[in-house]
Design a protein around this motif. Structure first.
Motif, PDB file in Angstrom:
ATOM      1  N   GLN A  64       0.828  -1.210   0.000  1.00  0.00           N
ATOM      2  CA  GLN A  64       0.000   0.000   0.000  1.00  0.00           C
ATOM      3  C   GLN A  64       0.860   1.257   0.000  1.00  0.00           C
ATOM      4  O   GLN A  64       0.607   2.196  -0.747  1.00  0.00           O
ATOM      5  N   ARG A  67       2.388   1.797  -3.401  1.00  0.00           N
ATOM      6  CA  ARG A  67       1.379   2.317  -4.339  1.00  0.00           C
ATOM      7  C   ARG A  67       1.118   3.801  -4.085  1.00  0.00           C
ATOM      8  O   ARG A  67       1.004   4.600  -5.024  1.00  0.00           O
ATOM      9  N   ASP A  68       1.004   4.176  -2.809  1.00  0.00           N
ATOM     10  CA  ASP A  68       0.793   5.589  -2.475  1.00  0.00           C
ATOM     11  C   ASP A  68       1.968   6.439  -2.957  1.00  0.00           C
ATOM     12  O   ASP A  68       1.777   7.528  -3.509  1.00  0.00           O
ATOM     13  N   TYR A  69       3.177   5.951  -2.751  1.00  0.00           N
ATOM     14  CA  TYR A  69       4.367   6.689  -3.166  1.00  0.00           C
ATOM     15  C   TYR A  69       4.416   6.826  -4.693  1.00  0.00           C
ATOM     16  O   TYR A  69       4.739   7.888  -5.214  1.00  0.00           O
TER      17      TYR A  69
END
Length: 84
Positions: A64, A67-69
Motif C-alpha cells: 500500500q 502504491r501511495d508513493y
C-alpha cells in the motif's frame, strides 16, 4: 469662504490625479507553483524493489505504501509538466 472651499476641492482633485496613476501602476500578484524534486531511481534499483515486493506478498502495508508513493510521484510529474 466659497473661494477657500473651491480651492481646497481643486487641491484635493489635483492630489487625487497625481496619486491615482501611482496606485494603478502596481503590477498584479503572480504565483509560481514550486513542484517537489523527484529522487531518481536506476533500473537496477527499480528491479530490486519489484523483486522485493514479489517476495513479500504477505506485507500488504508495504504494498500500500509503495502504491501511495507511486501515486505521489505521478502527481509530481504532472506538476512539473504544467510548469514547462
Amino acid at each position: 469662504m466659497k473661494t477657500s472651499a473651491s480651492v481646497n476641492a481643486l487641491l484635493a482633485l489635483a492630489a487625487l490625479a497625481l496619486v491615482a496613476p501611482l496606485l494603478s501602476g502596481c503590477s498584479p500578484v503572480t504565483y509560481k507553483t514550486v513542484c517537489p524534486t523527484l529522487v531518481p531511481y536506476s533500473i537496477t534499483q527499480q528491479t530490486q524493489l519489484a523483486e522485493e515486493l514479489v517476495a513479500a506478498p504477505d506485507a500488504p502495508m508495504l504494498h500500500q505504501v509503495v502504491r501511495d508513493y507511486a501515486g505521489l510521484r505521478d502527481q509530481v510529474r504532472a506538476c512539473q509538466a504544467k510548469g514547462k
